[in-house]
Motif scaffolding. Structure first.
Motif, PDB file in Angstrom:
ATOM      1  N   MET A 151       0.841  -1.197   0.000  1.00  0.00           N
ATOM      2  CA  MET A 151       0.000   0.000   0.000  1.00  0.00           C
ATOM      3  C   MET A 151       0.881   1.254   0.000  1.00  0.00           C
ATOM      4  SD  MET A 151      -2.956   0.937   2.743  1.00  0.00           S
ATOM      5  CE  MET A 151      -3.070   2.627   3.218  1.00  0.00           C
ATOM      6  N   ASN A 152       0.552   2.177  -0.843  1.00  0.00           N
ATOM      7  CA  ASN A 152       1.320   3.411  -0.951  1.00  0.00           C
ATOM      8  C   ASN A 152       0.847   4.390   0.121  1.00  0.00           C
ATOM      9  OD1 ASN A 152       2.756   5.642  -1.674  1.00  0.00           O
ATOM     10  ND2 ASN A 152       1.865   5.852  -3.705  1.00  0.00           N
ATOM     11  N   THR A 153       1.745   4.727   1.039  1.00  0.00           N
ATOM     12  CA  THR A 153       1.363   5.651   2.109  1.00  0.00           C
ATOM     13  C   THR A 153       1.938   7.044   1.880  1.00  0.00           C
ATOM     14  OG1 THR A 153       3.252   4.918   3.401  1.00  0.00           O
ATOM     15  CG2 THR A 153       1.128   3.852   3.866  1.00  0.00           C
ATOM     16  N   ALA A 154       2.637   7.223   0.762  1.00  0.00           N
ATOM     17  CA  ALA A 154       3.181   8.546   0.455  1.00  0.00           C
ATOM     18  C   ALA A 154       2.035   9.517   0.215  1.00  0.00           C
ATOM     19  CB  ALA A 154       4.071   8.471  -0.777  1.00  0.00           C
ATOM     20  N   PRO A 155       2.189  10.757   0.663  1.00  0.00           N
ATOM     21  CA  PRO A 155       1.118  11.726   0.425  1.00  0.00           C
ATOM     22  C   PRO A 155       0.969  11.974  -1.074  1.00  0.00           C
ATOM     23  CG  PRO A 155       3.054  12.822   1.336  1.00  0.00           C
ATOM     24  CD  PRO A 155       3.326  11.345   1.356  1.00  0.00           C
ATOM     25  N   PRO A 156      -0.241  12.253  -1.522  1.00  0.00           N
ATOM     26  CA  PRO A 156      -0.435  12.511  -2.946  1.00  0.00           C
ATOM     27  C   PRO A 156       0.240  13.810  -3.368  1.00  0.00           C
ATOM     28  CG  PRO A 156      -2.438  12.981  -1.730  1.00  0.00           C
ATOM     29  CD  PRO A 156      -1.464  12.389  -0.752  1.00  0.00           C
ATOM     30  N   SER A 157       0.591  13.881  -4.627  1.00  0.00           N
ATOM     31  CA  SER A 157       1.134  15.123  -5.169  1.00  0.00           C
ATOM     32  C   SER A 157       0.091  15.722  -6.098  1.00  0.00           C
ATOM     33  CB  SER A 157       2.451  14.876  -5.896  1.00  0.00           C
ATOM     34  OG  SER A 157       2.265  13.947  -6.936  1.00  0.00           O
ATOM     35  N   VAL A 158      -0.036  17.036  -6.017  1.00  0.00           N
ATOM     36  CA  VAL A 158      -1.075  17.735  -6.768  1.00  0.00           C
ATOM     37  C   VAL A 158      -0.424  18.803  -7.632  1.00  0.00           C
ATOM     38  CG1 VAL A 158      -3.169  19.152  -6.594  1.00  0.00           C
ATOM     39  CG2 VAL A 158      -2.775  17.313  -4.943  1.00  0.00           C
ATOM     40  N   LEU A 159      -0.859  18.876  -8.882  1.00  0.00           N
ATOM     41  CA  LEU A 159      -0.389  19.883  -9.826  1.00  0.00           C
ATOM     42  C   LEU A 159      -1.575  20.752 -10.234  1.00  0.00           C
ATOM     43  CD1 LEU A 159       1.619  21.115 -11.945  1.00  0.00           C
ATOM     44  CD2 LEU A 159       0.913  19.246 -13.474  1.00  0.00           C
ATOM     45  N   PHE A 160      -1.425  22.064 -10.091  1.00  0.00           N
ATOM     46  CA  PHE A 160      -2.443  23.015 -10.530  1.00  0.00           C
ATOM     47  C   PHE A 160      -1.964  23.671 -11.816  1.00  0.00           C
ATOM     48  CE2 PHE A 160      -2.921  22.793  -5.918  1.00  0.00           C
ATOM     49  CZ  PHE A 160      -4.275  22.523  -5.810  1.00  0.00           C
ATOM     50  N   VAL A 161      -2.825  23.678 -12.830  1.00  0.00           N
ATOM     51  CA  VAL A 161      -2.437  24.221 -14.125  1.00  0.00           C
ATOM     52  C   VAL A 161      -3.462  25.245 -14.605  1.00  0.00           C
ATOM     53  CG1 VAL A 161      -1.869  23.686 -16.521  1.00  0.00           C
ATOM     54  CG2 VAL A 161      -1.421  21.987 -14.739  1.00  0.00           C
ATOM     55  N   CYS A 162      -2.970  26.420 -14.987  1.00  0.00           N
ATOM     56  CA  CYS A 162      -3.801  27.385 -15.716  1.00  0.00           C
ATOM     57  C   CYS A 162      -2.940  27.939 -16.843  1.00  0.00           C
ATOM     58  CB  CYS A 162      -4.389  28.463 -14.815  1.00  0.00           C
ATOM     59  SG  CYS A 162      -3.215  29.589 -14.059  1.00  0.00           S
ATOM     60  N   VAL A 163      -3.460  28.834 -17.617  1.00  0.00           N
ATOM     61  CA  VAL A 163      -2.722  29.307 -18.783  1.00  0.00           C
ATOM     62  C   VAL A 163      -1.460  30.067 -18.390  1.00  0.00           C
ATOM     63  CG1 VAL A 163      -2.804  30.711 -20.881  1.00  0.00           C
ATOM     64  CG2 VAL A 163      -4.796  29.346 -20.212  1.00  0.00           C
ATOM     65  N   HIS A 164      -1.592  31.093 -17.548  1.00  0.00           N
ATOM     66  CA  HIS A 164      -0.472  31.980 -17.262  1.00  0.00           C
ATOM     67  C   HIS A 164       0.287  31.659 -15.976  1.00  0.00           C
ATOM     68  CE1 HIS A 164      -1.675  34.348 -20.665  1.00  0.00           C
ATOM     69  NE2 HIS A 164      -2.871  34.534 -20.158  1.00  0.00           N
ATOM     70  N   ASN A 165      -0.251  30.767 -15.125  1.00  0.00           N
ATOM     71  CA  ASN A 165       0.355  30.436 -13.835  1.00  0.00           C
ATOM     72  C   ASN A 165       0.649  31.724 -13.054  1.00  0.00           C
ATOM     73  OD1 ASN A 165       3.360  29.028 -12.474  1.00  0.00           O
ATOM     74  ND2 ASN A 165       1.309  28.527 -11.840  1.00  0.00           N
ATOM     75  N   ALA A 166      -0.263  32.676 -13.169  1.00  0.00           N
ATOM     76  CA  ALA A 166      -0.071  33.974 -12.525  1.00  0.00           C
ATOM     77  C   ALA A 166      -1.222  34.326 -11.590  1.00  0.00           C
ATOM     78  CB  ALA A 166       0.069  35.069 -13.586  1.00  0.00           C
ATOM     79  N   GLY A 167      -2.221  33.456 -11.498  1.00  0.00           N
ATOM     80  CA  GLY A 167      -3.395  33.776 -10.690  1.00  0.00           C
ATOM     81  C   GLY A 167      -3.989  32.551 -10.026  1.00  0.00           C
ATOM     82  N   ARG A 168      -4.936  31.906 -10.709  1.00  0.00           N
ATOM     83  CA  ARG A 168      -5.691  30.796 -10.117  1.00  0.00           C
ATOM     84  C   ARG A 168      -4.811  29.672  -9.606  1.00  0.00           C
ATOM     85  NH1 ARG A 168      -9.291  30.455 -15.437  1.00  0.00           N
ATOM     86  NH2 ARG A 168      -7.195  30.837 -16.191  1.00  0.00           N
ATOM     87  N   SER A 169      -3.899  29.180 -10.447  1.00  0.00           N
ATOM     88  CA  SER A 169      -3.066  28.045 -10.029  1.00  0.00           C
ATOM     89  C   SER A 169      -2.110  28.437  -8.905  1.00  0.00           C
ATOM     90  CB  SER A 169      -2.294  27.468 -11.219  1.00  0.00           C
ATOM     91  OG  SER A 169      -1.533  28.472 -11.868  1.00  0.00           O
TER      92      SER A 169
END
Length: 135
Positions: free
Chosen positions: A1-19
């Motif tokens: 069983m994998n107990t490592a914490p999940p990794s999350v990637l946030f993607v938007c167009v400019h990577n200057a606001g939402r992400s």
């Protein structure tokens, strides 16, 4: 069983606001217990100043953040990929979990327009933390 914490990637167009806001909230609220990345399909030169200000109001300093280009490696290294309006520019890999968050783009907006976007992102991040069972 994998107990490592999940990794999350946030993607938007400019990577200057939402992400940037989403990554900052997830890092802050999990106190670094999860690997968080953010990137853009066409990164801007700098993070939106109204976004930086809105996050300061929430007690999170992102002044040192810089927009990063989306790489295949970043997607491959992530368990969950959350897109925010990047459409077909986001690469797809089988076996990854993809979520698409429809959020208003804060580009060119003032602080009054950014605050509700920030608050919506925080709400979604808190739900994500619960869903991923991150303490």
């Amino acid at each position: 069983m994998n107990t490592a914490p999940p990794s999350v990637l946030f993607v938007c167009v400019h990577n200057a606001g939402r992400s940037q806001m989403a990554a900052a909230f997830l890092t802050h609220l999990t106190e670094g217990r999860i690997q968080v990345r953010s990137a853009g399909s066409a990164p801007a030169d700098a993070v939106n100043p109204a976004v930086v200000e809105a996050m300061k109001e929430a007690g999170i300093d992102i002044t040192a953040e810089i927009p990063k280009v989306l790489t295949v490696e970043a997607v491959q290294a992530s368990d969950v990929v959350i897109t925010m309006g990047c459409g077909d520019a986001c690469p797809y890999f089988p076996g990854k979990r993809y979520l698409d968050w429809q959020l208003t783009d804060p580009a060119g907006q003032g602080i009054d327009a950014v605050r509700p976007i920030r608050d919506e992102i925080e709400t979604r991040i808190r739900a994500l933390i619960s869903e991923l069972s991150i303490p």
